[in-house]
Design a protein around this motif. Sequence first.
Motif, PDB file in Angstrom:
ATOM      1  N   GLU A 159       0.821  -1.208   0.000  1.00 43.98           N
ATOM      2  CA  GLU A 159       0.000   0.000   0.000  1.00 43.98           C
ATOM      3  C   GLU A 159       0.857   1.261   0.000  1.00 43.98           C
ATOM      4  OE1 GLU A 159      -2.436  -0.357   3.412  1.00 43.98           O
ATOM      5  OE2 GLU A 159      -3.837  -1.782   2.502  1.00 43.98           O
ATOM      6  N   LEU A 160       2.105   1.155   0.489  1.00 43.83           N
ATOM      7  CA  LEU A 160       2.985   2.317   0.531  1.00 43.83           C
ATOM      8  C   LEU A 160       3.381   2.798  -0.860  1.00 43.83           C
ATOM      9  CD1 LEU A 160       5.358   1.393   3.507  1.00 43.83           C
ATOM     10  CD2 LEU A 160       3.582   3.151   3.482  1.00 43.83           C
ATOM     11  N   ASP A 161       3.256   1.916  -1.860  1.00 45.71           N
ATOM     12  CA  ASP A 161       3.601   2.318  -3.228  1.00 45.71           C
ATOM     13  C   ASP A 161       2.735   3.469  -3.719  1.00 45.71           C
ATOM     14  OD1 ASP A 161       5.503   0.345  -3.224  1.00 45.71           O
ATOM     15  OD2 ASP A 161       4.258  -1.127  -4.293  1.00 45.71           O
ATOM     16  N   LYS A 162       1.493   3.561  -3.201  1.00 39.33           N
ATOM     17  CA  LYS A 162       0.595   4.640  -3.603  1.00 39.33           C
ATOM     18  C   LYS A 162       1.011   5.986  -2.997  1.00 39.33           C
ATOM     19  CE  LYS A 162      -3.402   1.572  -4.025  1.00 39.33           C
ATOM     20  NZ  LYS A 162      -4.788   1.293  -3.561  1.00 39.33           N
ATOM     21  N   PHE A 163       1.945   5.945  -2.049  1.00 49.12           N
ATOM     22  CA  PHE A 163       2.383   7.173  -1.376  1.00 49.12           C
ATOM     23  C   PHE A 163       3.864   7.486  -1.661  1.00 49.12           C
ATOM     24  CE2 PHE A 163      -1.094   5.332   1.002  1.00 49.12           C
ATOM     25  CZ  PHE A 163      -1.927   6.403   1.229  1.00 49.12           C
ATOM     26  N   MET A 164       4.452   6.741  -2.590  1.00 50.01           N
ATOM     27  CA  MET A 164       5.858   6.934  -2.935  1.00 50.01           C
ATOM     28  C   MET A 164       5.980   7.821  -4.168  1.00 50.01           C
ATOM     29  SD  MET A 164       7.788   5.385  -0.720  1.00 50.01           S
ATOM     30  CE  MET A 164       9.334   5.357  -1.613  1.00 50.01           C
ATOM     31  N   GLY A 165       6.737   8.886  -4.062  1.00 46.41           N
ATOM     32  CA  GLY A 165       7.028   9.753  -5.200  1.00 46.41           C
ATOM     33  C   GLY A 165       8.502   9.667  -5.566  1.00 46.41           C
ATOM     34  N   GLU A 166       8.860  10.245  -6.675  1.00 48.70           N
ATOM     35  CA  GLU A 166      10.259  10.245  -7.110  1.00 48.70           C
ATOM     36  C   GLU A 166      10.561  11.531  -7.856  1.00 48.70           C
ATOM     37  OE1 GLU A 166       9.802   7.794 -11.321  1.00 48.70           O
ATOM     38  OE2 GLU A 166      10.787   6.850  -9.613  1.00 48.70           O
ATOM     39  N   MET A 167      11.833  11.858  -7.905  1.00 54.19           N
ATOM     40  CA  MET A 167      12.264  13.059  -8.625  1.00 54.19           C
ATOM     41  C   MET A 167      13.724  12.913  -9.017  1.00 54.19           C
ATOM     42  SD  MET A 167      12.643  15.862  -5.583  1.00 54.19           S
ATOM     43  CE  MET A 167      13.461  15.453  -4.044  1.00 54.19           C
ATOM     44  N   GLN A 168      14.124  13.698  -9.981  1.00 53.81           N
ATOM     45  CA  GLN A 168      15.528  13.784 -10.382  1.00 53.81           C
ATOM     46  C   GLN A 168      15.846  15.255 -10.632  1.00 53.81           C
ATOM     47  OE1 GLN A 168      15.854  11.263 -13.817  1.00 53.81           O
ATOM     48  NE2 GLN A 168      14.797  12.689 -15.172  1.00 53.81           N
ATOM     49  N   TYR A 169      17.038  15.648 -10.226  1.00 57.50           N
ATOM     50  CA  TYR A 169      17.408  17.055 -10.343  1.00 57.50           C
ATOM     51  C   TYR A 169      18.916  17.189 -10.472  1.00 57.50           C
ATOM     52  CZ  TYR A 169      18.360  16.563  -5.315  1.00 57.50           C
ATOM     53  OH  TYR A 169      18.837  16.141  -4.098  1.00 57.50           O
ATOM     54  N   GLY A 170      19.331  18.387 -10.871  1.00 60.80           N
ATOM     55  CA  GLY A 170      20.747  18.685 -11.041  1.00 60.80           C
ATOM     56  C   GLY A 170      21.118  19.956 -10.333  1.00 60.80           C
ATOM     57  N   LEU A 171      22.059  20.704 -10.923  1.00 61.73           N
ATOM     58  CA  LEU A 171      22.542  21.925 -10.288  1.00 61.73           C
ATOM     59  C   LEU A 171      21.602  23.110 -10.467  1.00 61.73           C
ATOM     60  CD1 LEU A 171      26.349  21.922 -11.165  1.00 61.73           C
ATOM     61  CD2 LEU A 171      25.293  21.375  -8.986  1.00 61.73           C
ATOM     62  N   PHE A 172      20.706  23.056 -11.460  1.00 62.19           N
ATOM     63  CA  PHE A 172      19.891  24.227 -11.761  1.00 62.19           C
ATOM     64  C   PHE A 172      18.388  23.956 -11.763  1.00 62.19           C
ATOM     65  CE2 PHE A 172      24.021  24.808 -13.797  1.00 62.19           C
ATOM     66  CZ  PHE A 172      24.411  26.023 -13.265  1.00 62.19           C
ATOM     67  N   HIS A 173      17.969  22.758 -12.105  1.00 59.38           N
ATOM     68  CA  HIS A 173      16.541  22.476 -12.188  1.00 59.38           C
ATOM     69  C   HIS A 173      16.298  20.978 -12.043  1.00 59.38           C
ATOM     70  CE1 HIS A 173      16.884  20.960 -16.372  1.00 59.38           C
ATOM     71  NE2 HIS A 173      17.886  21.828 -16.424  1.00 59.38           N
ATOM     72  N   GLY A 174      15.018  20.612 -12.000  1.00 63.49           N
ATOM     73  CA  GLY A 174      14.661  19.216 -11.869  1.00 63.49           C
ATOM     74  C   GLY A 174      13.172  19.005 -12.067  1.00 63.49           C
TER      75      GLY A 174
END
Length: 230
Positions: free
Chosen positions: A53-68
């Motif tokens: 059930e925790l999969d429905k509350f898991m987010g992800e992101m990727q970013y660098g030095l200036f934006h993401g």
Amino acid sequence: MPNQQKKVIFCMAGVLSFTCALGVVTALGTPLWIKATFLCKTGALLVNASGQELDKFMGEMQYGLFHGEGVRQCGLGARPFRFSYFPDLMKWIPTNCYVSFFFSYILIVGVVTGLSFFLFNGFGLVYKRNICPNTLFVPSIAGSCGCLVMILFASEVKIHHLSEKIANYKEGTYAYKTQSEKYTTSFWVIFICFFVHFLNGLLIRLAGFRFPFAKSKDTETTNVAVDLMY
């Protein structure tokens, strides 16, 4: 060392610098430095989620030095978002970010300048001049800046919890906690370019040039002889 061999060494260093310059410019402009996953604590606690059930509350992101960019999830579907440090996160990011921005610009200038010197010396006769040994070690400054950029960025991520700050940006209702972080392509490109600059320094030394801070034995012997005379 014969002039022809010096030209070959300078051309090799120029090719490495050209590859490094392309890699640095691409890496600094892409958000592929860190990939992180984060959990919506507020939503998970409200429904007492566990296991799958925790999969429905898991987010992800990727970013660098200036934006993401990334995706937030809190049980109600995915919410994609984009961000940039300027002007979105100016009040949120630590001071190290501003320092890393400064060194990243120096890194680009140093890489491009070093590339021009290597190519100019590889296809010309500039290496016969006395000013050449000093100008050829410009890439060493760029390599040092690349190392500083990596150290500062890693400290922002690990010490200042940058991923968690970004995940909680403008989120008044929900609270997010970082679950995992890993360095991705662009970070390792800068890491490889750091060693390329180190290799270029060895190639310059192989061509017969001394480091600017290194004094020749003949000069030291002459100075000692002069001191003894007086």
